[in-house]
Design a protein around this motif. Structure first.
Motif, PDB file in Angstrom:
ATOM      1  N   CYS A 272     -41.053 -82.042  -7.738  1.00 55.06           N
ATOM      2  CA  CYS A 272     -41.205 -83.137  -6.787  1.00 55.06           C
ATOM      3  C   CYS A 272     -40.599 -84.428  -7.348  1.00 55.06           C
ATOM      4  N   THR A 275     -36.930 -84.324  -7.060  1.00 59.07           N
ATOM      5  CA  THR A 275     -36.454 -84.420  -5.682  1.00 59.07           C
ATOM      6  C   THR A 275     -36.615 -85.819  -5.118  1.00 59.07           C
ATOM      7  N   TYR A 276     -37.806 -86.408  -5.314  1.00 56.90           N
ATOM      8  CA  TYR A 276     -38.130 -87.691  -4.683  1.00 56.90           C
ATOM      9  C   TYR A 276     -38.157 -88.871  -5.651  1.00 56.90           C
ATOM     10  N   ARG A 313     -44.923 -82.043  -1.101  1.00 62.12           N
ATOM     11  CA  ARG A 313     -43.866 -82.592  -0.247  1.00 62.12           C
ATOM     12  C   ARG A 313     -44.464 -83.373   0.924  1.00 62.12           C
ATOM     13  N   GLU A 317     -43.928 -87.443   1.695  1.00 59.40           N
ATOM     14  CA  GLU A 317     -43.201 -87.864   2.891  1.00 59.40           C
ATOM     15  C   GLU A 317     -44.100 -88.616   3.876  1.00 59.40           C
ATOM     16  N   PRO A 342     -34.691 -92.423  -4.237  1.00 55.91           N
ATOM     17  CA  PRO A 342     -35.818 -91.822  -3.498  1.00 55.91           C
ATOM     18  C   PRO A 342     -37.170 -92.299  -4.006  1.00 55.91           C
ATOM     19  N   HIS A 343     -37.752 -93.250  -3.303  1.00 56.18           N
ATOM     20  CA  HIS A 343     -39.124 -93.698  -3.577  1.00 56.18           C
ATOM     21  C   HIS A 343     -39.313 -94.172  -5.025  1.00 56.18           C
TER      22      HIS A 343
END
Length: 480
Positions: A272, A275-276, A313, A317, A342-343
């Motif tokens: 995670c 990804t983010y 996820r 989100e 991303p964040h």
């Protein structure tokens, strides 16, 4: 007369087309359609059965689900030589029966799906594995067992990507088959695949634990590689040694649910974050951390990893503040802004925890995963356990038609999020949530596969959604 001549012209062309598309399929049709001639009838047939004869015979064996009793029937390793040879011969017979059923099921597909390259490759893999095992005689010595183990290990390795191949193949053939047919085929194929891998890996594990004792002059070291969170949990070696006293092959009689869930949660946290740029925290509660159960660890790891991916996820989100672009400022795509990461401006404490509750009673274990990720939209709730349903946007598939209406749709069963496997690959369109660590979401097979794994030994997997707030997933695992 003209019709007969036209038929004479069309038929040879049709056979050439069939042979070009799928030689194996054309050969099967030719063998069943070719008339017997007097010359052929006078030639004595070989008494050696052909592969087709063997497949027909073995495919008629009744389908059987592997049970915990089957896994424990030979006792704790190390096994004596006679017992190990009994396990080997039983493994050979059951693998041939299972492979024969897989070949027969693929041959039952209509012509166009049968000639699809991905589905034809799966059929070829099963046919090759059956041929390889059919060449191994009845196992009566340790040397025979060595040959069997080599063939079985090769089969296990070559068949790792069968599910993504099936996914890509049925995506491409969806317009030729009703959804009910695809679902029935995949249900049977995946359950049969689980059985085959359990049978194969059980004997490989028993052999690895027993052979050093049967051949003390030439002991073979059992690999016990350290854990590496960069790899999918199910791809790592079991948490305990194959020769440990708690292990009966792939069945771990002293499996720690707390340790296993922690390992999966740490992996998903890393995934995670990759990804983010951020991941929510998690908390494990319920049963005492020292509690152990008897179960197949690789099954539980797969289930937990998939469920935690969904929970992490959704949590990220749903809880990220939506960006306000109404003023139209800073819209220049060539200007770098820190907020584009991303964040990256958020921290773990900005997200609600994912809570994992473990409950253990004799014969069963229940794991609840609770998130505050907004729940499942009502229009998607009926499809969450459907093959290939995903709410993740897909990157374009280079092999797809860019003008197709389906290329612009996201999620749903029409654009099914099929991937080339865990972590993506060349088999199909890649998920937008993929990193070099692995794939957070997008395959579309996560929940239905997790439900099949949970139900294989008699458990269950259920989802309760409170739309606008979060989701609870309840997984019941049968234990020894």
């Amino acid at each position: 007369m003209m019709l007969r001549r036209a038929g004479a012209v069309v038929r040879p062309h049709a056979w050439r087309t069939a042979a070009a598309c799928c030689p194996r399929y054309a050969a099967r049709l030719l063998s069943s359609a070719a008339p017997a001639t007097p010359a052929a009838a006078s030639v004595p047939r070989s008494s050696t059965p052909t592969n087709h004869d063997l497949i027909t015979r073995y495919s008629q064996s009744p389908t059987r689900t592997v049970t915990f009793a089957d896994l424990m029937m030979y006792g704790n390793p190390p096994l004596d030589e006679q017992t190990l040879l009994q396990s080997a011969e039983r493994t050979r017979s059951e693998l041939m029966a299972g492979l024969a059923r897989r070949v027969s099921q693929h041959l039952s597909l209509p012509f166009l799906p049968a000639t699809n390259p991905s589905l034809a490759k799966v059929h070829s893999l099963y046919s090759s594995a059956f041929s390889l095992l059919s060449e191994i005689p009845e196992v009566t010595s340790l040397a025979d067992n060595d040959k069997l183990c080599a063939a079985v290990a090769q089969m296990v390795e070559e068949h790792r990507d069968n599910i993504p191949l099936l996914a890509k193949g049925f995506k491409e053939c969806r317009k030729y088959l009703p959804d009910a047919t695809i679902t029935d085929f995949l249900d049977r194929a995946i359950r049969n695949r689980i059985s085959l891998r359990l049978i194969a890996e059980q004997h490989l594990s028993l052999s690895a634990a027993s052979l050093p004792h049967l051949r003390p002059s030439d002991p073979s070291a059992v690999s016990s590689a350290p854990k590496d969170l960069r790899f999918e949990p199910a791809a790592r070696p079991p948490s305990s040694s194959a020769s440990g006293t708690s292990r009966v092959g792939v069945l771990d009689l002293a499996l720690s649910p707390h340790e296993l869930v922690s390992t999966c949660a740490e992996y998903v946290t890393l995934l995670c974050e990759s990804t983010y740029g951020v991941a929510p925290g998690y908390r494990i509660e319920g049963a005492d951390p020292s509690t152990t159960v008897g179960s197949v660890g690789s099954h539980l790891e797969y289930i937990m990893t998939e469920l935690l991916k969904n929970a992490f996820r959704a949590t990220v989100e749903h809880n990220v503040p939506k960006r306000d672009d109404e003023d139209g400022a800073d819209d220049d795509p060539d200007v770098f802004r820190f907020d584009d990461l991303p964040h990256a401006h958020m921290m773990k404490s900005d997200f609600p925890e994912v809570v994992i509750t473990i409950g253990v009673v004799p014969g069963a274990m229940t794991i609840r995963i609770r998130d505050r990720g907004g729940g499942v939209p009502p229009e998607n709730l009926a499809n969450v356990f459907s093959y290939a349903f995903t709410s993740v946007p897909l990157l374009p598939d280079p092999d797809s038609d860019p003008d197709s209406p389906a290329a612009a749709s996201y999620g749903g069963t029409s654009n099914a999020g099929y991937l080339g496997g865990v972590g993506g690959g060349p088999q199909g369109g890649e998920s937008a949530l993929q990193t070099n660590v692995g794939t957070l979401a997008g395959l579309g097979f996560g929940l239905p596969l997790a439900r099949i794994y949970a139900g294989y030994f008699g458990g269950s997997l259920d989802l309760v959604s409170m739309y606008g707030w979060g989701t609870d997933v309840y997984c019941v695992i049968k234990t020894v």
